[in-house]
Design a protein around this motif. Structure first.
Motif, mmCIF file in Angstrom:
data_model
loop_
_atom_site.group_PDB
_atom_site.id
_atom_site.type_symbol
_atom_site.label_atom_id
_atom_site.label_comp_id
_atom_site.label_asym_id
_atom_site.label_seq_id
_atom_site.Cartn_x
_atom_site.Cartn_y
_atom_site.Cartn_z
ATOM 1 N N MET A 183 0.685 -1.160 -0.030
ATOM 2 C CA MET A 183 0.005 0.079 0.053
ATOM 3 C C MET A 183 0.674 1.211 -0.031
ATOM 4 O O MET A 183 0.251 2.586 -0.024
ATOM 5 C CB MET A 183 -1.035 -0.003 1.261
ATOM 6 C CG MET A 183 -2.052 -1.177 1.079
ATOM 7 S SD MET A 183 -3.040 -0.899 2.343
ATOM 8 C CE MET A 183 -4.197 0.227 1.914
ATOM 9 N N GLY A 184 2.229 0.972 0.073
ATOM 10 C CA GLY A 184 3.212 2.256 -0.207
ATOM 11 C C GLY A 184 4.030 2.339 1.096
ATOM 12 O O GLY A 184 4.769 3.374 1.143
ATOM 13 N N GLY A 185 3.982 1.509 1.944
ATOM 14 C CA GLY A 185 4.902 1.400 2.781
ATOM 15 C C GLY A 185 6.366 1.368 2.637
ATOM 16 O O GLY A 185 6.471 0.774 1.484
ATOM 17 N N THR A 186 7.435 1.772 3.406
ATOM 18 C CA THR A 186 9.003 1.385 2.974
ATOM 19 C C THR A 186 9.556 0.613 3.882
ATOM 20 O O THR A 186 10.728 0.460 3.523
ATOM 21 C CB THR A 186 9.553 3.030 2.879
ATOM 22 O OG1 THR A 186 9.555 3.468 4.168
ATOM 23 C CG2 THR A 186 8.733 3.826 1.939
ATOM 24 N N GLY A 187 9.061 -0.181 4.709
ATOM 25 C CA GLY A 187 9.675 -0.863 5.714
ATOM 26 C C GLY A 187 9.068 -1.175 6.987
ATOM 27 O O GLY A 187 7.734 -0.841 6.873
ATOM 28 N N CYS A 188 9.796 -2.034 7.726
ATOM 29 C CA CYS A 188 9.305 -2.504 9.037
ATOM 30 C C CYS A 188 10.100 -1.870 10.228
ATOM 31 O O CYS A 188 11.145 -2.512 10.146
ATOM 32 C CB CYS A 188 8.769 -3.720 8.959
ATOM 33 S SG CYS A 188 8.161 -4.432 10.469
ATOM 34 N N ILE A 189 9.624 -1.565 11.454
ATOM 35 C CA ILE A 189 10.463 -1.597 12.548
ATOM 36 C C ILE A 189 9.859 -3.025 13.460
ATOM 37 O O ILE A 189 8.857 -3.056 13.512
ATOM 38 C CB ILE A 189 10.148 -0.306 13.235
ATOM 39 C CG1 ILE A 189 10.927 0.856 12.833
ATOM 40 C CG2 ILE A 189 10.844 -0.495 14.722
ATOM 41 C CD1 ILE A 189 10.837 1.986 13.710
ATOM 42 N N SER A 190 10.905 -3.890 13.373
ATOM 43 C CA SER A 190 10.494 -5.237 13.598
ATOM 44 C C SER A 190 11.025 -5.920 14.828
ATOM 45 O O SER A 190 11.921 -5.430 15.245
ATOM 46 C CB SER A 190 11.231 -5.899 12.392
ATOM 47 O OG SER A 190 11.127 -7.331 12.518
ATOM 48 N N VAL A 191 10.252 -6.821 15.398
ATOM 49 C CA VAL A 191 10.582 -7.538 16.746
ATOM 50 C C VAL A 191 11.320 -8.845 15.961
ATOM 51 O O VAL A 191 12.356 -9.090 16.303
ATOM 52 C CB VAL A 191 9.348 -7.975 17.405
ATOM 53 C CG1 VAL A 191 9.548 -9.118 18.513
ATOM 54 C CG2 VAL A 191 8.629 -6.886 17.945
ATOM 55 N N THR A 192 10.499 -9.436 14.829
ATOM 56 C CA THR A 192 11.259 -10.707 14.187
ATOM 57 C C THR A 192 12.547 -10.496 13.779
ATOM 58 O O THR A 192 13.298 -11.452 14.043
ATOM 59 C CB THR A 192 10.297 -11.228 13.144
ATOM 60 O OG1 THR A 192 8.861 -11.427 13.495
ATOM 61 C CG2 THR A 192 10.784 -12.374 12.546
ATOM 62 N N ALA A 193 12.925 -9.470 13.378
ATOM 63 C CA ALA A 193 14.280 -9.026 12.920
ATOM 64 C C ALA A 193 15.467 -9.249 13.757
ATOM 65 O O ALA A 193 16.413 -9.461 13.498
ATOM 66 C CB ALA A 193 14.317 -7.760 12.245
#
Length: 294
Positions: free
Chosen positions: A199-209
């Motif tokens: 939908m247009g996001g550029t990334g994720c601030i992630s727990v899984t990472a």
């Protein structure tokens, strides 16, 4: 300014409950080597709520020092007291952070006008770019899209992006329509990152990472390249792990996952957070195996 896979780093504690700097430095080095695009120090997953002021910004300084400019460092700096949040911004700047991650005031439950006035006060002398962090499930304060738009339009040089953990995917389009494609939109939910990026996001601030940095980085790279078939395959591989990270109070499950991925990583949490229960650990183990990580 920010894109890709950005882990919300756990904070390792030794058996005495103190910050384990040597383990953290090694962890930061591994995250960079595995392709993480930026690092968040002292966010929710980093147990910021149980760190003293001095500990908090010491962790940020160590993260900055170890990263050595290779990736940006975003410091958690929010507070439900506007004056404290202002001081935190200065401390994050002094610690060398590239930006600050700021929740709206929690517990107080301000109105949308109060939320705007809070961020207006922070913008008055902001020493760093700010990424808004909307996580109503924790703060019980929801920055509505109209308020996000009002904040960013009033102070576009300060508020450069948002980490949205509201779970309301339609907000990506609302924010884009008003603020344009240059406004950074980062998912705050690993399990929704595929749809969020579409939908247009550029990334994720992630727990899984924390536990799967390479897979998360590859997933984000596929999304950025428009290779949605590869992205979907990686999403399916990671989805059970995304889910398992919240089968008990976070960061219990992710700290357990770290002990499985990186032998010797300390499992300790600070009260009131407790280790993942047996059922959660079983699900984490199964998810790590599904992802091919153990």
């Amino acid at each position: 300014m920010f894109s890709g896979s950005i882990p919300a780093l756990v904070t390792p504690f030794d058996a005495a409950g103190d910050f384990d700097e040597a383990v953290f430095r090694d962890f930061v080095e591994w995250q960079i080597a595995e392709g993480s695009a930026a690092l968040v120090a002292c966010g929710t997953t980093g147990e910021a709520a149980t760190l003293s002021y001095d500990e908090h910004f010491h962790v940020v300084r160590v993260c900055v020092d170890q990263a050595r400019g290779r990736v940006p460092v975003i410091a958690g700096a929010g507070s439900n007291d506007t004056r404290v949040a202002t001081a935190n911004l200065r401390a994050a700047k002094d610690a060398g952070a590239d930006a600050a991650l700021m929740v709206p005031p929690y517990y107080n439950r301000p109105s949308q006008e109060g939320i705007f006035r809070h961020f207006e006060a922070l913008a008055a002398d902001a020493p760093l770019p700010i990424v808004l962090y909307n996580v109503p499930g924790r703060t019980v304060t929801d920055i509505q899209p109209a308020t996000v738009i009002r904040i960013v339009q009033a102070f576009p040089q300060v508020f450069v992006g948002i980490k949205d953990a509201s779970g309301a995917l339609g907000r990506v389009s609302q924010h884009r329509a008003a603020l344009g494609p240059d406004f950074v939109q980062l998912s705050g939910n690993d399990d929704l990152a595929l749809a969020y990026n579409a939908m247009g996001g550029t990334g994720c601030i992630s727990v899984t990472a924390n536990a799967a940095p390479r897979l998360c980085a590859d997933f984000q790279a596929a999304c950025a390249a428009g290779d949605m078939a590869t992205a979907l395959g990686l999403h399916d591989r990671l989805y059970p792990l995304h889910d398992a990270m919240f089968t008990d109070a976070s960061p219990g499950p992710v700290k357990y996952a770290m002990t499985r991925i990186r032998p010797g990583f300390p499992p300790h949490l600070r009260l009131p957070m407790t280790p993942a229960n047996d059922a959660s650990r079983t699900l984490v183990d199964a998810a790590l195996a599904h992802a091919g990580l153990i």
